[in-house]
Design a protein around this motif. Structure first.
Motif, short mmCIF file in Angstrom:
data_model
loop_
_atom_site.label_atom_id
_atom_site.label_comp_id
_atom_site.label_asym_id
_atom_site.label_seq_id
_atom_site.Cartn_x
_atom_site.Cartn_y
_atom_site.Cartn_z
N TYR A 46 -71.79 79.67 14.81
CA TYR A 46 -70.59 78.90 14.53
C TYR A 46 -69.47 79.22 15.53
N GLU A 47 -68.61 78.24 15.75
CA GLU A 47 -67.42 78.43 16.58
C GLU A 47 -66.23 78.87 15.75
N LEU A 48 -66.39 78.87 14.44
CA LEU A 48 -65.32 79.20 13.50
C LEU A 48 -65.83 80.27 12.54
N LYS A 51 -66.70 80.69 5.75
CA LYS A 51 -66.97 81.47 4.54
C LYS A 51 -68.44 81.89 4.52
N GLU A 52 -69.33 80.96 4.84
CA GLU A 52 -70.76 81.26 4.84
C GLU A 52 -71.10 82.38 5.82
N LEU A 53 -70.49 82.33 6.99
CA LEU A 53 -70.74 83.35 8.01
C LEU A 53 -70.21 84.70 7.57
N ALA A 54 -68.94 84.76 7.18
CA ALA A 54 -68.31 86.04 6.81
C ALA A 54 -68.97 86.66 5.59
N GLU A 55 -69.19 85.86 4.55
CA GLU A 55 -69.80 86.41 3.35
C GLU A 55 -71.28 86.70 3.53
N GLY A 56 -71.97 85.90 4.32
CA GLY A 56 -73.37 86.18 4.62
C GLY A 56 -73.51 87.51 5.33
N TRP A 57 -72.66 87.73 6.33
CA TRP A 57 -72.69 89.01 7.05
C TRP A 57 -72.32 90.15 6.12
N ALA A 58 -71.30 89.96 5.27
CA ALA A 58 -70.85 91.01 4.36
C ALA A 58 -71.96 91.39 3.38
N LEU A 59 -72.66 90.40 2.85
CA LEU A 59 -73.77 90.70 1.93
C LEU A 59 -74.89 91.43 2.67
N ASP A 90 -58.54 76.96 9.14
CA ASP A 90 -59.83 76.86 8.45
C ASP A 90 -60.65 78.14 8.54
N ALA A 91 -60.19 79.10 9.31
CA ALA A 91 -60.92 80.37 9.42
C ALA A 91 -60.90 81.07 8.07
N TYR A 92 -62.00 81.69 7.73
CA TYR A 92 -62.13 82.34 6.43
C TYR A 92 -61.65 83.79 6.51
N VAL A 93 -60.88 84.20 5.51
CA VAL A 93 -60.44 85.59 5.39
C VAL A 93 -61.23 86.21 4.25
N LEU A 94 -62.01 87.21 4.57
CA LEU A 94 -62.86 87.88 3.59
C LEU A 94 -62.01 88.40 2.44
N ASP A 95 -62.40 88.09 1.21
CA ASP A 95 -61.58 88.47 0.06
C ASP A 95 -61.99 89.84 -0.49
N ASP A 96 -61.39 90.21 -1.62
CA ASP A 96 -61.56 91.55 -2.19
C ASP A 96 -62.87 91.76 -2.95
N ARG A 97 -63.69 90.74 -3.08
CA ARG A 97 -64.95 90.92 -3.83
C ARG A 97 -65.88 91.94 -3.19
#
Length: 125
Positions: A46-48, A51-59, A90-97
Protein backbone atom coordinates in the motif's frame (compact mmCIF):
# COMPACT_ATOMS: atom_id res chain seq x y z
CA UNK A 1 21.99 -0.59 6.90
CA UNK A 2 18.69 -2.04 5.68
CA UNK A 3 16.55 0.17 3.52
CA UNK A 4 12.83 0.60 3.22
CA UNK A 5 11.52 -1.14 0.10
CA UNK A 6 7.72 -0.84 -0.04
CA UNK A 7 5.60 1.95 -1.48
CA UNK A 8 5.81 3.58 1.97
CA UNK A 9 9.58 3.96 1.52
CA UNK A 10 9.68 7.73 0.98
CA UNK A 11 7.19 8.48 3.74
CA UNK A 12 9.09 6.28 6.18
CA UNK A 13 12.39 7.95 5.26
CA UNK A 14 10.84 11.40 5.66
CA UNK A 15 9.40 10.38 9.05
CA UNK A 16 12.82 9.16 10.27
CA UNK A 17 14.44 12.37 8.95
CA UNK A 18 11.81 14.40 10.81
CA UNK A 19 12.60 12.56 14.05
CA UNK A 20 16.33 13.08 13.49
CA UNK A 21 15.86 16.83 12.99
CA UNK A 22 14.11 16.86 16.36
CA UNK A 23 17.25 15.29 17.85
CA UNK A 24 15.81 11.78 18.16
CA UNK A 25 18.05 9.01 16.82
CA UNK A 26 15.11 6.61 16.38
CA UNK A 27 17.38 3.59 15.72
CA UNK A 28 15.40 1.05 17.73
CA UNK A 29 12.07 2.30 16.42
CA UNK A 30 13.45 2.10 12.88
CA UNK A 31 13.66 -1.69 13.30
CA UNK A 32 9.90 -1.84 13.85
CA UNK A 33 9.28 0.46 10.90
CA UNK A 34 11.44 -1.81 8.74
CA UNK A 35 9.29 -4.75 9.80
CA UNK A 36 6.14 -2.80 8.95
CA UNK A 37 7.65 -1.91 5.58
CA UNK A 38 8.48 -5.55 4.80
CA UNK A 39 5.02 -6.63 5.95
CA UNK A 40 3.52 -4.00 3.65
CA UNK A 41 5.57 -5.26 0.71
CA UNK A 42 4.35 -8.82 1.31
CA UNK A 43 0.70 -7.93 2.02
CA UNK A 44 -0.48 -5.55 -0.69
CA UNK A 45 2.27 -2.92 -0.88
CA UNK A 46 0.00 0.00 0.00
CA UNK A 47 0.96 3.64 -0.54
CA UNK A 48 -1.01 4.61 2.57
CA UNK A 49 -0.88 3.38 6.15
CA UNK A 50 -4.27 1.67 6.15
CA UNK A 51 -6.10 0.13 9.07
CA UNK A 52 -5.70 -3.31 7.48
CA UNK A 53 -1.96 -2.82 7.11
CA UNK A 54 -1.29 -1.39 10.59
CA UNK A 55 -3.52 -3.82 12.45
CA UNK A 56 -2.41 -6.79 10.34
CA UNK A 57 1.20 -6.03 11.17
CA UNK A 58 0.35 -5.43 14.85
CA UNK A 59 -1.43 -8.79 15.12
CA UNK A 60 1.46 -10.50 13.36
CA UNK A 61 3.99 -8.83 15.64
CA UNK A 62 2.01 -9.54 18.82
CA UNK A 63 1.89 -13.21 17.83
CA UNK A 64 5.69 -13.44 17.54
CA UNK A 65 6.24 -13.30 21.28
CA UNK A 66 4.51 -14.03 24.56
CA UNK A 67 6.24 -11.04 26.10
CA UNK A 68 4.22 -8.23 27.65
CA UNK A 69 6.57 -5.73 25.97
CA UNK A 70 4.70 -3.47 23.58
CA UNK A 71 7.51 -1.05 22.72
CA UNK A 72 6.76 -1.71 19.05
CA UNK A 73 3.40 0.12 19.22
CA UNK A 74 4.54 3.77 19.61
CA UNK A 75 6.66 3.96 16.42
CA UNK A 76 3.75 2.75 14.29
CA UNK A 77 1.30 5.03 16.08
CA UNK A 78 3.69 8.00 15.71
CA UNK A 79 4.12 7.25 12.02
CA UNK A 80 0.35 7.42 11.56
CA UNK A 81 0.18 10.69 13.49
CA UNK A 82 3.04 12.08 11.41
CA UNK A 83 1.16 11.21 8.22
CA UNK A 84 -1.89 13.05 9.57
CA UNK A 85 0.27 16.08 10.34
CA UNK A 86 1.46 16.29 6.72
CA UNK A 87 -2.08 16.13 5.38
CA UNK A 88 -2.74 12.42 4.94
CA UNK A 89 -5.99 12.38 6.87
CA UNK A 90 -6.80 8.84 5.70
CA UNK A 91 -3.68 7.39 7.32
CA UNK A 92 -4.52 5.04 10.16
CA UNK A 93 -3.31 5.70 13.70
CA UNK A 94 -2.96 2.48 15.66
CA UNK A 95 -5.32 2.60 18.64
CA UNK A 96 -4.99 1.39 22.23
CA UNK A 97 -6.35 -2.13 21.64
CA UNK A 98 -2.81 -3.40 21.17
CA UNK A 99 -1.46 -1.89 24.39
CA UNK A 100 -1.20 -3.89 27.56
CA UNK A 101 -3.59 -2.39 30.09
CA UNK A 102 -1.88 -2.23 33.47
CA UNK A 103 -3.65 -2.59 36.80
CA UNK A 104 -2.89 0.32 39.09
CA UNK A 105 -3.73 -0.61 42.68
CA UNK A 106 -3.44 2.95 43.93
CA UNK A 107 -6.18 4.12 41.56
CA UNK A 108 -8.49 1.33 42.69
CA UNK A 109 -7.78 2.02 46.34
CA UNK A 110 -8.31 5.77 45.94
CA UNK A 111 -11.67 5.15 44.27
CA UNK A 112 -12.70 2.47 46.75
CA UNK A 113 -11.90 4.53 49.84
CA UNK A 114 -13.25 7.80 48.48
CA UNK A 115 -16.58 6.22 47.56
CA UNK A 116 -17.09 4.46 50.90
CA UNK A 117 -17.29 5.92 54.37
CA UNK A 118 -14.63 4.41 56.55
CA UNK A 119 -15.22 3.77 60.19
CA UNK A 120 -13.31 1.64 62.68
CA UNK A 121 -15.97 -1.04 62.32
CA UNK A 122 -15.06 -1.42 58.64
CA UNK A 123 -11.81 -3.04 59.74
CA UNK A 124 -13.32 -5.45 62.29
CA UNK A 125 -14.25 -8.89 61.04
Amino acid sequence: MRRFVSKLEYKLNDFIAYKNVLGIKYDTSRVYLLELDQYNLEHGNYELLTKELAEGWALWHAGKSESQDRSWIPPIREFGRYLHSIGESDAYVLDDRFSIQHYHAEVYLMYHYSSHTLSPSAFVQ
